[in-house]
Design a protein around this motif. Structure first.
Motif, PDB file in Angstrom:
ATOM      1  N   CYS B 262      51.075 -20.197  -3.350  1.00  0.00           N
ATOM      2  CA  CYS B 262      51.284 -21.047  -2.175  1.00  0.00           C
ATOM      3  C   CYS B 262      50.180 -20.958  -1.125  1.00  0.00           C
ATOM      4  O   CYS B 262      49.540 -19.926  -0.956  1.00  0.00           O
ATOM      5  CB  CYS B 262      52.585 -20.653  -1.487  1.00  0.00           C
ATOM      6  N   LEU B 263      50.020 -22.060  -0.428  1.00  0.00           N
ATOM      7  CA  LEU B 263      49.381 -22.098   0.882  1.00  0.00           C
ATOM      8  C   LEU B 263      50.502 -21.853   1.875  1.00  0.00           C
ATOM      9  O   LEU B 263      51.569 -22.471   1.766  1.00  0.00           O
ATOM     10  CB  LEU B 263      48.804 -23.464   1.197  1.00  0.00           C
ATOM     11  N   PHE B 264      50.241 -21.077   2.880  1.00  0.00           N
ATOM     12  CA  PHE B 264      51.339 -20.459   3.582  1.00  0.00           C
ATOM     13  C   PHE B 264      50.927 -20.316   5.047  1.00  0.00           C
ATOM     14  O   PHE B 264      49.912 -19.700   5.356  1.00  0.00           O
ATOM     15  CB  PHE B 264      51.541 -19.109   2.855  1.00  0.00           C
ATOM     16  N   ASN B 265      51.694 -20.944   5.928  1.00  0.00           N
ATOM     17  CA  ASN B 265      51.338 -20.921   7.351  1.00  0.00           C
ATOM     18  C   ASN B 265      52.216 -19.948   8.131  1.00  0.00           C
ATOM     19  O   ASN B 265      53.438 -19.972   8.008  1.00  0.00           O
ATOM     20  CB  ASN B 265      51.502 -22.315   7.967  1.00  0.00           C
ATOM     21  N   LEU B 266      51.586 -19.145   8.941  1.00  0.00           N
ATOM     22  CA  LEU B 266      52.295 -18.230   9.842  1.00  0.00           C
ATOM     23  C   LEU B 266      52.145 -18.769  11.252  1.00  0.00           C
ATOM     24  O   LEU B 266      51.035 -19.092  11.690  1.00  0.00           O
ATOM     25  CB  LEU B 266      51.654 -16.841   9.792  1.00  0.00           C
ATOM     26  N   GLY B 267      53.269 -18.877  11.958  1.00  0.00           N
ATOM     27  CA  GLY B 267      53.188 -19.180  13.378  1.00  0.00           C
ATOM     28  C   GLY B 267      52.856 -20.620  13.689  1.00  0.00           C
ATOM     29  O   GLY B 267      52.016 -20.895  14.545  1.00  0.00           O
ATOM     30  N   GLU B 268      53.519 -21.559  13.044  1.00  0.00           N
ATOM     31  CA  GLU B 268      53.331 -22.961  13.448  1.00  0.00           C
ATOM     32  C   GLU B 268      54.007 -23.219  14.780  1.00  0.00           C
ATOM     33  O   GLU B 268      53.643 -24.139  15.497  1.00  0.00           O
ATOM     34  CB  GLU B 268      53.921 -23.896  12.380  1.00  0.00           C
ATOM     35  N   GLU B 269      55.034 -22.386  15.113  1.00  0.00           N
ATOM     36  CA  GLU B 269      55.727 -22.563  16.405  1.00  0.00           C
ATOM     37  C   GLU B 269      55.376 -21.417  17.358  1.00  0.00           C
ATOM     38  O   GLU B 269      54.310 -21.426  17.948  1.00  0.00           O
ATOM     39  CB  GLU B 269      57.229 -22.698  16.148  1.00  0.00           C
ATOM     40  N   ASP B 270      56.247 -20.407  17.430  1.00  0.00           N
ATOM     41  CA  ASP B 270      56.016 -19.343  18.429  1.00  0.00           C
ATOM     42  C   ASP B 270      55.225 -18.166  17.891  1.00  0.00           C
ATOM     43  O   ASP B 270      54.995 -17.191  18.609  1.00  0.00           O
ATOM     44  CB  ASP B 270      57.368 -18.800  18.915  1.00  0.00           C
ATOM     45  N   GLY B 271      54.858 -18.212  16.664  1.00  0.00           N
ATOM     46  CA  GLY B 271      54.222 -17.049  16.030  1.00  0.00           C
ATOM     47  C   GLY B 271      55.238 -16.334  15.156  1.00  0.00           C
ATOM     48  O   GLY B 271      56.398 -16.154  15.549  1.00  0.00           O
ATOM     49  N   ALA B 272      54.813 -15.947  13.984  1.00  0.00           N
ATOM     50  CA  ALA B 272      55.704 -15.232  13.072  1.00  0.00           C
ATOM     51  C   ALA B 272      55.840 -13.791  13.544  1.00  0.00           C
ATOM     52  O   ALA B 272      54.860 -13.164  13.951  1.00  0.00           O
ATOM     53  CB  ALA B 272      55.135 -15.258  11.656  1.00  0.00           C
ATOM     54  N   ILE B 273      57.056 -13.287  13.470  1.00  0.00           N
ATOM     55  CA  ILE B 273      57.279 -11.897  13.882  1.00  0.00           C
ATOM     56  C   ILE B 273      56.899 -10.964  12.744  1.00  0.00           C
ATOM     57  O   ILE B 273      57.308 -11.161  11.592  1.00  0.00           O
ATOM     58  CB  ILE B 273      58.751 -11.691  14.284  1.00  0.00           C
ATOM     59  N   GLY B 274      56.069  -9.966  13.089  1.00  0.00           N
ATOM     60  CA  GLY B 274      55.679  -8.980  12.090  1.00  0.00           C
ATOM     61  C   GLY B 274      55.649  -7.593  12.697  1.00  0.00           C
ATOM     62  O   GLY B 274      55.331  -7.434  13.885  1.00  0.00           O
ATOM     63  N   TRP B 275      56.005  -6.591  11.886  1.00  0.00           N
ATOM     64  CA  TRP B 275      55.966  -5.205  12.367  1.00  0.00           C
ATOM     65  C   TRP B 275      54.780  -4.490  11.754  1.00  0.00           C
ATOM     66  O   TRP B 275      54.561  -4.566  10.531  1.00  0.00           O
ATOM     67  CB  TRP B 275      57.265  -4.489  12.020  1.00  0.00           C
ATOM     68  N   LEU B 276      54.045  -3.816  12.590  1.00  0.00           N
ATOM     69  CA  LEU B 276      52.865  -3.076  12.146  1.00  0.00           C
ATOM     70  C   LEU B 276      53.270  -1.962  11.181  1.00  0.00           C
ATOM     71  O   LEU B 276      54.234  -1.240  11.423  1.00  0.00           O
ATOM     72  CB  LEU B 276      52.170  -2.465  13.381  1.00  0.00           C
ATOM     73  N   VAL B 277      52.505  -1.820  10.117  1.00  0.00           N
ATOM     74  CA  VAL B 277      52.719  -0.725   9.172  1.00  0.00           C
ATOM     75  C   VAL B 277      51.600   0.295   9.373  1.00  0.00           C
ATOM     76  O   VAL B 277      50.421  -0.063   9.314  1.00  0.00           O
ATOM     77  CB  VAL B 277      52.694  -1.220   7.716  1.00  0.00           C
ATOM     78  N   GLY B 278      51.983   1.541   9.624  1.00  0.00           N
ATOM     79  CA  GLY B 278      50.973   2.585   9.805  1.00  0.00           C
ATOM     80  C   GLY B 278      50.172   2.349  11.077  1.00  0.00           C
ATOM     81  O   GLY B 278      50.638   1.684  12.012  1.00  0.00           O
ATOM     82  N   ALA B 279      48.961   2.855  11.083  1.00  0.00           N
ATOM     83  CA  ALA B 279      48.145   2.777  12.296  1.00  0.00           C
ATOM     84  C   ALA B 279      47.394   1.442  12.349  1.00  0.00           C
ATOM     85  O   ALA B 279      47.098   0.852  11.320  1.00  0.00           O
ATOM     86  CB  ALA B 279      47.153   3.933  12.309  1.00  0.00           C
ATOM     87  N   PRO B 280      47.099   0.970  13.569  1.00  0.00           N
ATOM     88  CA  PRO B 280      46.309  -0.266  13.685  1.00  0.00           C
ATOM     89  C   PRO B 280      44.927  -0.056  13.055  1.00  0.00           C
ATOM     90  O   PRO B 280      44.402   1.057  13.084  1.00  0.00           O
ATOM     91  CB  PRO B 280      46.162  -0.473  15.201  1.00  0.00           C
ATOM     92  N   GLY B 281      44.381  -1.090  12.468  1.00  0.00           N
ATOM     93  CA  GLY B 281      43.050  -1.002  11.864  1.00  0.00           C
ATOM     94  C   GLY B 281      43.043  -0.354  10.487  1.00  0.00           C
ATOM     95  O   GLY B 281      41.997  -0.264   9.850  1.00  0.00           O
ATOM     96  N   GLN B 282      44.214   0.071  10.015  1.00  0.00           N
ATOM     97  CA  GLN B 282      44.277   0.731   8.709  1.00  0.00           C
ATOM     98  C   GLN B 282      44.744  -0.214   7.601  1.00  0.00           C
ATOM     99  O   GLN B 282      45.101   0.230   6.503  1.00  0.00           O
ATOM    100  CB  GLN B 282      45.238   1.939   8.778  1.00  0.00           C
ATOM    101  N   GLY B 283      44.731  -1.506   7.918  1.00  0.00           N
ATOM    102  CA  GLY B 283      45.288  -2.475   6.953  1.00  0.00           C
ATOM    103  C   GLY B 283      44.620  -2.426   5.601  1.00  0.00           C
ATOM    104  O   GLY B 283      45.295  -2.405   4.563  1.00  0.00           O
ATOM    105  N   LEU B 284      43.301  -2.384   5.591  1.00  0.00           N
ATOM    106  CA  LEU B 284      42.612  -2.452   4.293  1.00  0.00           C
ATOM    107  C   LEU B 284      42.833  -1.203   3.445  1.00  0.00           C
ATOM    108  O   LEU B 284      43.211  -1.326   2.283  1.00  0.00           O
ATOM    109  CB  LEU B 284      41.118  -2.722   4.485  1.00  0.00           C
ATOM    110  N   PRO B 285      42.602  -0.012   3.999  1.00  0.00           N
ATOM    111  CA  PRO B 285      42.854   1.166   3.149  1.00  0.00           C
ATOM    112  C   PRO B 285      44.287   1.226   2.633  1.00  0.00           C
ATOM    113  O   PRO B 285      44.521   1.610   1.489  1.00  0.00           O
ATOM    114  CB  PRO B 285      42.563   2.352   4.085  1.00  0.00           C
ATOM    115  N   GLN B 286      45.247   0.844   3.472  1.00  0.00           N
ATOM    116  CA  GLN B 286      46.638   0.845   3.009  1.00  0.00           C
ATOM    117  C   GLN B 286      46.843  -0.187   1.904  1.00  0.00           C
ATOM    118  O   GLN B 286      47.447   0.091   0.866  1.00  0.00           O
ATOM    119  CB  GLN B 286      47.578   0.540   4.177  1.00  0.00           C
ATOM    120  N   MET B 287      46.342  -1.378   2.160  1.00  0.00           N
ATOM    121  CA  MET B 287      46.525  -2.444   1.182  1.00  0.00           C
ATOM    122  C   MET B 287      45.870  -2.072  -0.132  1.00  0.00           C
ATOM    123  O   MET B 287      46.349  -2.451  -1.198  1.00  0.00           O
ATOM    124  CB  MET B 287      45.940  -3.747   1.726  1.00  0.00           C
TER     125      MET B 287
END
Lengths: 577, 577
Positions: B262-287
């Motif tokens: 899919c092509l998939f849009n986040l936040g067309e209205e108020d923004g999609a709610i998301g909870w941070l996993v782990g520390a900020p900036g650590q997205g790539l190593p975690q992923m």
């Protein structure tokens, strides 16, 4: 959109600068250029425009017969209006009198635009050529001429469900009924399979050329291939009534969907009427004339699709931005053509696609030559021209998908269809395995070595020119050494048991093809250097790549053949669990 | 129909006789055998039975969302009832506590039956593992547990249209909103592309793991990969309301059609709610923890489809009669498995398929091991496990079509779909070119050489055992010599300019993979010999074939890398015409 097809300029270069067909055929370059341009316009118009639709909207069968995509019928009708069905036929038969090489180049243009539409014309020309070669004047007038005009289409009906590659097992039966103006008349009964174009609604009539066995006096069929004869079986008889032929079903293919492919019954009622072509029992040798032409056309199909995919990939790689050069952080993303891996994938495609194109044109030029020497060489090269472009054209198409990344896997882009369409080419008109046995068995090990000697002389001439050139003396030595190795491997195989010598025939065919491609690349690069044409840079790059990255792999294939490994032959059936 | 899948007996042999996972995990063979049998029954039932239909009846999107084939949803529901979503999760999280190796073997069974159905489970497990590893206890309870139960499914949302392989170019934006029981809460806006399973109607909820950049104070996004963080973005929020995520369209693929993409849009209205996993900036190593698991699973997909195609081809080659042995005239046609070319195509498929299977299981066993040594080795082998089974699994599937001849090109047989399905594997989760740079650049040239030394020690141990064996002393020497050559090539590359050293990385990866496959074949053949199992004959045949016919080609690839050809890098842009 014509930048997506086989390039007419490249075809013109190969035909006139490289093969110098003007000197041989007297056909002038200007006229040829005009015909190629005209063909390119039609191909990039009506043929290319229904490429996708031909895949999505498959032919269907109902009570009134088989229906193909109307846009394909319309494209073929425009093809007919330009006289292109008769491109390679002499003017006295209503044709344009073009050399085979030019005619094949035109086919390549159309095949690169829409191979499953172009196939109808290819089959029809092959059929008409066979009738012209072996039929009576009355048969030629009645059946071949309307095909040359493009009003009637033609098929070749060889395979049966139980007899694909093994034609000696044919069961279609012909019983003599009498004689009339069109020759010896027979009634045929049987079931044919895999017949391309056996039914459709794009022409007034369909002329089937059918292989069948003439029944013995006791009604039995002769064994093996000896009793096979060739018959003209029209869908509509000369009096306008329907012949006793009926399509029993359509095959639903992975690609190449615009061409109908049928199960086809002869003689469900009184027997289909067919007229004998040539002498009884001569069906196979006659058909093989058409098969050889068809095999070179299949190779051209593989080459044309390789070119098509390559050009999509180049366009995408220039437009798509992603990533940065190795070691660079920050800055704007670059077009992916800047990445070495993408460049390699493009160069590899070019090296396969254009060598394949050249090989097929070279073979067609040998047909035009017609000398004994040319015929010997053509017989040797035909299995290579059929299989190498098919196999490596498909590899090229795989790379075209890879260059496109995820987009290449979607049906929004053409490359996935091109790959699916091309997958047919290593199968039909004799699989790669069949071609391999033909090359190594019949054409090399069981021959007197004349053809191979001829080939070596031509290769030596190229090497000699390369040795004297500014850029290519190294490649000259590499090429000679490679072919010495091929001959050494063949000498080794001659000492083996004759059946076991063919165990690795397919790998030999592949290695032989790479040797041919290396030779042609060197020869083309020399021509392009000499001519100072716009092709010099590209041809030199592809030639260097081929010698650097491809020929070493082919050496390894030869080593495998030479080692004459036992692993396949000694592997017991229970290994396959 | 279970004779068409990856063989449970072969999996059991590899896990217990070869990898000896019972000694390491304490997991007993009988239980594992029962789980494999149970899985095999479900796979060859509900999964295999809708294989074709999953191809023909694509997912579609309407106002109520995306709908997948109901039979796939039903098959996944049975998968859930057996607890298989949680196969590899610890019992305290509601899982079955199986070793990764066994869990991957189970995935292989399902992938061989219906890869586009099995993909939902694979993605969900990867997602849940990432949340389990880096999420808070509340996040694990809320999101991972329902995935481990198989009630909710998961996705990984990395790519964007302008950022496929180049994640530093992500533009999805996260703005902090506050904090609640589930952690730091953000609002996300952006557009994701190529998201498998991003919408469907087969589960109660879909948990997206989204890579996004946390906006700077001035609203700008950080450059490059540094600012990338990971967020849990559920389709339905914990209070049961819809989150602000919307599928904008489905990609229409050549194969693998049962998995929505899919092509998939986040936040067309108020923004999609998301909870941070782990520390900020650590997205790539975690992923990348999930990506590495996903990469081995992709390899297993390639291996599973190779096995599937191989088994179709063996069955067809035993049943189909055509032709006679070389030199024999007359007599009845023989099953085509008697023809050397067909036997070679079968043996080649087996040699690729089962080495690929073994490689993926070997890597999963390293995950289970978890020691520092195992982790080093796993990091080195992961790009190989992703790419070698994908590339050579596809070659195997091409051969499966070829064995079927014309029938293989029709949609009446499965092999054409298997080939199309498998074509995705060299693309997704990092193309072969990306894996090649990872292997040669990061894992070899820019490493301290520890992992390579570890690998060599393991290879040397196999070679030593082979040297002492009755059948394999020759192969022992060949294997050692091959890996000496690999190391010599690497030593040469270390002296190059660091960017240019990667020019032929893809060919190096291929050659490295062949060296790994040769090692594993020798190791498996030794185990099979020792155990006197039913696999000894087949493994010995494939091993001999691999050393005889495959490794010499790989030597040629190494020679190309070692020659460090200039043809690609020196080729100017205007060559690509």
């Amino acid at each position: 959109m014509s930048d997506l097809l086989v390039s007419p300029a490249c075809l013109e270069f190969l035909l006139f600068d490289w093969l110098r067909i003007d000197g041989k055929s007297g056909f002038d370059r200007e006229t040829a250029g005009a015909i190629l341009d005209m063909s390119s316009r039609l191909a990039s118009g009506s043929f290319l425009s229904c490429y996708k639709r031909a895949d999505v909207q498959e032919p269907y069968l109902d009570d009134s017969g088989t229906h193909i995509l109307p846009e394909i019928a319309e494209a073929l009708s425009q093809f007919r209006e330009l006289g292109l069905f008769g491109a390679s036929f002499p003017e006295e038969l209503g044709g344009m009198g073009l050399p085979q090489s030019l005619s094949l180049a035109i086919y390549g243009l159309f095949a690169s635009a829409n191979i499953s539409a172009a196939a109808y014309a290819m089959l029809t020309a092959g059929n008409a050529r066979l009738i012209s070669a072996f039929g009576t004047p009355a048969q030629i007038d009645m059946f071949a001429r309307p095909e040359i005009e493009g009003r009637w289409f033609g098929t070749m009906c060889l395979s049966e469900a139980q007899a694909g590659s093994s034609l000696g097992d044919l069961r279609t039966r012909a019983v003599r009924e009498g004689k009339d103006d069109l020759g010896e008349r027979y009634r045929l009964t049987g079931n044919k399979m895999w017949i391309s174009g056996a039914d459709h609604d794009a022409s007034e009539n369909i002329i089937h050329l059918v292989l069948a066995k003439v029944a013995n006096g006791d009604g039995s069929l002769p064994e093996g291939t000896q009793g096979i004869s060739l018959f003209i079986v029209p869908k509509k008889l000369p009096d306008g009534t329907d012949n006793d032929v009926r399509v029993a079903g359509l095959n639903h293919k992975m690609g190449n969907r615009g061409t109908t492919n049928c199960l086809f019954n002869l003689g469900e009622e009184d027997g289909a009427i067919g007229w004998l072509v040539g002498a009884p029992g001569q069906g196979l040798p006659q058909m093989f004339q058409m098969m050889n032409e068809a095999r070179i056309s299949v190779g051209m199909g593989g080459a044309a699709l390789a070119c098509r995919g390559y050009r999509h990939a180049v366009r995408y790689a220039r437009e798509r931005t992603q990533g940065r050069p190795a070691g660079q952080r920050g800055g704007e993303p670059v077009p992916i053509i800047a990445h070495p891996d993408v460049r390699r994938m493009l160069l590899q495609q070019k090296a396969y696609a254009e060598a394949a194109l050249a090989l097929c044109l070279y073979c067609a030029d040998l047909v035009d030559d017609g000398s004994e020497e040319a015929e010997e060489l053509l017989a040797l090269l035909t299995p290579v021209a059929k299989s190498w472009p098919s196999e490596f054209g498909l590899v090229a198409n795989d790379l075209a998908i890879q260059v496109h990344g995820g987009y290449g896997y979607t049906r929004d882009f053409d490359v996935e269809q091109i790959w699916r369409d091309n997958r047919l080419n290593p199968i039909h008109e004799g699989t790669a395995g069949i071609q391999a046995i033909d090359l190594l068995g019949r054409k090399i090990l069981r021959s007197d070595g004349q053809a191979m000697a001829l080939l070596r002389r031509r290769i030596a001439a190229t090497a000699e020119a390369a040795r004297a050139s500014a850029h290519w003396p190294v490649q000259a030595g590499v090429l000679d050494a490679y072919w010495d190795r091929v001959e050494a491997v063949v000498a080794g195989l001659r000492t083996c048991d004759s059946a076991e010598a063919l165990d690795d025939a397919t790998m030999f065919l592949r290695a032989f093809g790479h040797g041919i491609a290396a030779w042609l690349w060197l020869d083309m690069a020399l021509t392009a250097d000499a001519g100072g044409t716009g092709f010099a840079v590209g041809f030199a790059s592809a030639c260097r790549y081929f010698f650097e990255a491809e020929l070493p792999q082919a050496h390894a294939w030869l080593a495998v053949v030479d080692g004459h490994g036992r692993s396949v032959r000694t592997c017991p059936d229970e290994a396959f669990i």
